[in-house]
Design an enzyme around this catalytic site. Structure first.
Site, short mmCIF file in Angstrom:
data_model
loop_
_atom_site.label_atom_id
_atom_site.label_comp_id
_atom_site.label_asym_id
_atom_site.label_seq_id
_atom_site.Cartn_x
_atom_site.Cartn_y
_atom_site.Cartn_z
N CYS A 49 -53.24 9.15 -18.04
CA CYS A 49 -51.89 8.95 -17.51
C CYS A 49 -51.17 10.30 -17.45
O CYS A 49 -51.68 11.31 -17.92
CB CYS A 49 -51.12 7.98 -18.39
SG CYS A 49 -50.60 8.71 -19.95
N ARG A 63 -43.82 -4.29 -7.72
CA ARG A 63 -44.16 -2.88 -7.47
C ARG A 63 -45.19 -2.75 -6.34
O ARG A 63 -45.56 -3.73 -5.72
CB ARG A 63 -44.74 -2.27 -8.75
CG ARG A 63 -43.85 -2.42 -9.99
CD ARG A 63 -42.63 -1.53 -9.87
NE ARG A 63 -41.84 -1.54 -11.09
CZ ARG A 63 -42.06 -0.75 -12.15
NH1 ARG A 63 -43.09 0.07 -12.17
NH2 ARG A 63 -41.26 -0.78 -13.20
N LYS A 110 -46.52 -6.85 -11.18
CA LYS A 110 -47.60 -6.11 -10.51
C LYS A 110 -48.60 -7.05 -9.84
O LYS A 110 -49.07 -8.00 -10.46
CB LYS A 110 -48.33 -5.26 -11.55
CG LYS A 110 -47.36 -4.44 -12.39
CD LYS A 110 -47.82 -3.07 -12.59
CE LYS A 110 -46.78 -2.21 -13.24
NZ LYS A 110 -47.37 -1.25 -14.16
N CYS A 162 -43.16 12.57 -18.89
CA CYS A 162 -42.92 11.19 -19.31
C CYS A 162 -42.08 11.13 -20.59
O CYS A 162 -42.47 11.68 -21.62
CB CYS A 162 -44.25 10.46 -19.53
SG CYS A 162 -43.96 8.77 -20.08
FE1 SRM Z 1 -46.53 3.11 -16.23
C1 SRM Z 1 -43.62 3.31 -17.94
C2 SRM Z 1 -46.24 6.29 -15.25
C3 SRM Z 1 -49.01 2.61 -14.01
C4 SRM Z 1 -47.44 0.29 -17.94
N1 SRM Z 1 -45.12 4.52 -16.49
C5 SRM Z 1 -43.95 4.39 -17.20
C6 SRM Z 1 -43.06 5.60 -17.00
C7 SRM Z 1 -42.15 5.34 -15.83
C8 SRM Z 1 -42.30 6.09 -18.25
C9 SRM Z 1 -40.90 5.58 -18.50
O1 SRM Z 1 -40.67 4.35 -18.44
O2 SRM Z 1 -40.06 6.41 -18.79
C10 SRM Z 1 -44.15 6.68 -16.65
C11 SRM Z 1 -43.68 7.86 -15.82
C12 SRM Z 1 -44.43 9.10 -16.24
C13 SRM Z 1 -44.25 10.25 -15.34
O3 SRM Z 1 -43.70 11.28 -15.81
O4 SRM Z 1 -44.66 10.20 -14.19
C14 SRM Z 1 -45.23 5.80 -16.06
N2 SRM Z 1 -47.36 4.21 -14.80
C15 SRM Z 1 -47.17 5.54 -14.61
C16 SRM Z 1 -48.19 6.11 -13.64
C17 SRM Z 1 -47.67 7.26 -12.79
C18 SRM Z 1 -49.39 6.55 -14.48
C19 SRM Z 1 -50.50 7.27 -13.78
O5 SRM Z 1 -51.15 8.02 -14.50
O6 SRM Z 1 -50.76 7.07 -12.60
C20 SRM Z 1 -48.55 4.83 -12.87
C21 SRM Z 1 -47.66 4.58 -11.69
C22 SRM Z 1 -48.15 3.42 -10.86
C23 SRM Z 1 -47.38 3.18 -9.60
O7 SRM Z 1 -47.60 3.90 -8.61
O8 SRM Z 1 -46.60 2.22 -9.55
C24 SRM Z 1 -48.30 3.78 -13.94
N3 SRM Z 1 -47.92 1.65 -15.95
C25 SRM Z 1 -48.93 1.70 -15.05
C26 SRM Z 1 -49.91 0.71 -15.36
C27 SRM Z 1 -51.22 0.47 -14.63
C28 SRM Z 1 -51.11 -0.53 -13.53
O9 SRM Z 1 -50.01 -0.97 -13.19
O10 SRM Z 1 -52.14 -0.89 -12.98
C29 SRM Z 1 -49.46 0.05 -16.50
C30 SRM Z 1 -50.22 -1.05 -17.27
C31 SRM Z 1 -50.20 -2.37 -16.62
C32 SRM Z 1 -48.97 -3.13 -17.02
O11 SRM Z 1 -47.95 -2.93 -16.37
O12 SRM Z 1 -49.04 -3.88 -17.99
C33 SRM Z 1 -48.21 0.65 -16.85
N4 SRM Z 1 -45.65 1.96 -17.66
C34 SRM Z 1 -46.22 0.88 -18.26
C35 SRM Z 1 -45.34 0.41 -19.30
C36 SRM Z 1 -45.59 -0.79 -20.24
C37 SRM Z 1 -44.92 -2.01 -19.73
C38 SRM Z 1 -45.02 -3.15 -20.72
O13 SRM Z 1 -45.42 -4.24 -20.31
O14 SRM Z 1 -44.69 -2.98 -21.87
C39 SRM Z 1 -44.25 1.30 -19.32
C40 SRM Z 1 -43.03 1.25 -20.25
C41 SRM Z 1 -41.96 0.34 -19.78
O15 SRM Z 1 -42.02 -0.25 -18.70
O16 SRM Z 1 -41.01 0.20 -20.54
C42 SRM Z 1 -44.48 2.25 -18.28
FE1 SF4 Z 2 -48.63 7.67 -20.39
FE2 SF4 Z 2 -45.97 7.75 -20.26
FE3 SF4 Z 2 -47.34 5.64 -19.38
FE4 SF4 Z 2 -47.14 6.13 -21.98
S1 SF4 Z 2 -45.48 5.58 -20.56
S2 SF4 Z 2 -48.99 5.51 -20.92
S3 SF4 Z 2 -47.29 8.37 -21.98
S4 SF4 Z 2 -47.37 7.74 -18.54
#
Ligand code: SRM
Ligand code: SF4
Length: 558
Positions: free
Chosen positions: A430, A141, A211, A436
């Site tokens: 978030c 990413r 990441k 989401c």
């Molecule tokens: Fe995230 C899934 C938003 C950073 C861990 N993340 C999602 C999804 C795409 C939901 C989905 O799968 O349907 C969310 C979209 C929500 C929306 O409506 O916009 C979403 N993640 C975000 C963002 C926009 C949150 C924010 O408040 O800024 C961040 C976008 C970053 C980017 O520009 O690429 C975002 N996500 C993160 C981070 C933080 C980081 O990377 O530093 C994490 C935790 C670190 C990690 O990856 O362990 C993170 N997101 C997840 C996970 C858990 C993955 C796992 O290991 O289990 C999911 C769920 C999944 O992937 O199934 C997820």
């Molecule tokens: Fe927030 Fe959606 Fe990410 Fe869960 S998956 S931490 S509700 S943005």
């Protein structure tokens, strides 16, 4: 050792990828079908690799699904030229919900894009020389860095390395350009070439997302230990000499599933700067070859480290690199988080750090932040640098432009002189509801009001002005990296949160559960009681997270 998906029982996503290694699916056909307002479930999986999530507006779900798309833009280090920012602003108004969302990985997200406007949004992003390719999906990413302008030459070198990795690790599929940029063609050249194999990712890409981030000590504003792969810059004479490599961090977990957990990355060793690309490609290769392809909840690189151990990982990395890593060099992190306000750089120009509450740039009646930012950027030719805590810096402000920046921002109710409290300035939430699909509870829409109550409670307990890092997420996936915070509220169900305490300011310690469930109405009472104890029991200038780890964790263990 490339994984053969036919060999073992694999998750449905693996079969999908293997069946269409270009990731084209039938996206082009659905795009061409003007009657269709959404993509099939299978195509929605491919869409992720192209930087889009198919969502529905959860506020109106009871009346039937209203399909909307989230589009994520990839920009290593979060650096945007003036024209690029203005283009993003325009696209958000034309095709999205008129807001821009700064993400926790220095990206920009558009929400509420209809299928009919999707191709034009993506084309517009590419016309601005940005991309959505690999912003999501089982690939590397957006590569994160500390805001480069704040770190002189080292910042520029780190940014150059982040860009190098971003380019080097980009998937090579021709489908992205064919679908989104060459027009909506029904017959894709890449489809005919069904035997496409990505040179790095192979036919089935990675088992899960990956990441990468860089950090420049002593600031850990990127949460380096929460990354799959981290590079900690080691400087000599103001230059980056090399990097300490950190691997196996991650946040995601699921409620009630003990097999999933947040994990801090391990320090693996030191590499010279020139080896950064080879090291990144080798670690990505380890994830590709050893990550779990049967269980997506166990598929992140952190579980490879947890299951096989650091020594195994180091040996595997060294074998792939063809040289031994040196011992990690000394470094110290003292704090995480962003700073706000004016700062003059060595070249005489100014930078303005702005707090963007919960990362959302929008116009409201009293505060027209989106318009204000577009005007200063467009009229004064300023760069915008996004931070990994959802904030931004206006960059390249000449001495003579400072008053104009202040005037334009103030005119729109976004006066940079209006100080934000330390606790609010350190907060993150978030996206969660209504977009989401995984949200169990509110976050972005709820935290600002809760912060007002928290500010008041701190004031009343004699802790006004105290900085406590507070993060909220709508579910345990951890998108605002809650498990690194001094206090975290993690959504369990509507109006219900799990309460964590005990992270530290340097971002080197995970917090722990303090209360399994706290109802929305009870949160402030719980926190007020903790603040009162903290004020009484803290030692000297001890921070909340350190007190909680020293006192509350011991009590819980007793
Ligand atoms: Fe995230 C899934 C938003 C950073 C861990 N993340 C999602 C999804 C795409 C939901 C989905 O799968 O349907 C969310 C979209 C929500 C929306 O409506 O916009 C979403 N993640 C975000 C963002 C926009 C949150 C924010 O408040 O800024 C961040 C976008 C970053 C980017 O520009 O690429 C975002 N996500 C993160 C981070 C933080 C980081 O990377 O530093 C994490 C935790 C670190 C990690 O990856 O362990 C993170 N997101 C997840 C996970 C858990 C993955 C796992 O290991 O289990 C999911 C769920 C999944 O992937 O199934 C997820
Ligand atoms: Fe927030 Fe959606 Fe990410 Fe869960 S998956 S931490 S509700 S943005």
């Amino acid at each position: 050792m490339e994984t053969n998906v036919a060999e073992a029982k694999v998750s449905p996503n693996e079969l999908l990828k293997a069946g269409c290694p270009t990731l084209a699916g039938t996206l082009a056909q659905t795009l061409a079908d003007e009657q269709a307002d959404h993509f099939s479930e299978e195509d929605a999986q491919f869409l992720k690799f192209h930087g889009c999530y198919q969502q529905d507006d959860r506020d109106v779900r009871k009346q039937g699904k209203k399909f909307i798309m989230m589009v994520r833009v990839r920009m290593p280090g979060g650096v945007l030229k003036p024209a690029q920012y203005v283009a993003m602003d325009r696209l958000a108004s034309e095709y999205g919900n008129d807001t821009l969302r700064v993400t926790s990985r220095q990206g920009i997200q558009f929400h509420g894009v209809l299928k009919s406007g999707l191709a034009r949004t993506i084309r517009g992003i590419n016309e601005a020389l940005l991309t959505t390719l690999a912003a999501c999906g089982d690939v590397v990413r957006n590569v994160v860095t500390p805001p480069p302008v704040l770190h002189g030459l080292a910042g520029q070198q780190v940014l150059a390395d982040a860009r190098l990795l971003s380019q080097s690790l980009l998937p090579q599929t021709p489908a992205y350009h064919e679908i989104w940029l060459n027009g909506e063609r029904l017959k894709l050249e890449s489809e005919v070439a069904g035997d496409f194999v990505d040179p790095l990712y192979g036919k089935t890409y990675l088992p899960r997302k990956f990441k990468i981030s860089f950090a420049i000590p002593p600031v850990n504003d990127v949460d380096i230990f929460a990354q799959c792969l981290g590079f900690i810059a080691i400087q000599e004479d103001g230059q980056v000499a090399g990097y300490n490599v950190v691997a196996g961090g991650g946040m995601g977990r699921s409620h009630g599933n003990q097999q999933t957990f947040p994990r801090l990355g391990d320090l693996i060793g030191y590499i010279p700067r020139g080896a950064v690309e080879a090291a990144a490609r080798a670690v990505v290769g380890i994830h590709r070859d050893y990550g779990d392809r049967a269980n997506r909840k166990h598929a992140r690189l952190k579980y490879v480290l947890a299951d096989r151990g650091v020594d195994w990982f180091r040996a595997e990395l060294e074998q792939r690199l063809g040289f031994k890593l040196e011992a990690a060099r000394p470094f110290v992190f003292t704090r995480q988080g962003d700073w706000y306000g004016w700062r003059q750089l060595a070249d005489g120009t100014w930078v303005l750090g702005m707090f963007i509450e919960t990362g959302r740039i929008r116009d409201t009646e009293s505060r027209r932040l989106k318009t204000a930012l577009r005007r200063v950027v467009e009229e004064l030719g300023l760069e915008v640098h996004l931070t990994p805590a959802n904030n931004l810096l206006l960059v390249g402000i000449q001495e003579g432009q400072r008053a104009e920046v202040t005037r334009i921002l103030a005119e729109h109710g976004a006066d940079p002189g209006r100080a934000v409290s330390a606790v609010r300035g350190a907060s993150m939430a978030c996206v969660a509801l209504p977009t989401c699909g995984l949200a169990l509870a509110e976050a972005e829409r709820y935290l600002p009001n809760l912060m007002t109550e928290i500010e008041q409670a701190l004031q009343e307990t004699g802790l006004g002005g105290e900085e406590i890092i507070i993060r909220m997420t709508g579910c345990p996936n951890g998108c605002a990296r809650p498990y690194m915070a001094e206090i975290a509220l993690v959504g369990k169900a509507p109006g219900r949160y799990q309460l964590f305490v005990g992270g530290n300011a340097a971002g080197t310690r995970l917090n722990r559960v303090y209360k399994e469930t706290v109802k929305e109405g009870e949160i402030i009472g719980e926190l007020r009681a903790l603040f009162e104890r903290f004020r009484r029991e803290r030692v000297a200038h001890e921070r909340f997270g350190d007190w909680a780890a020293r006192v509350l964790w011991l009590e819980a263990a007793a």
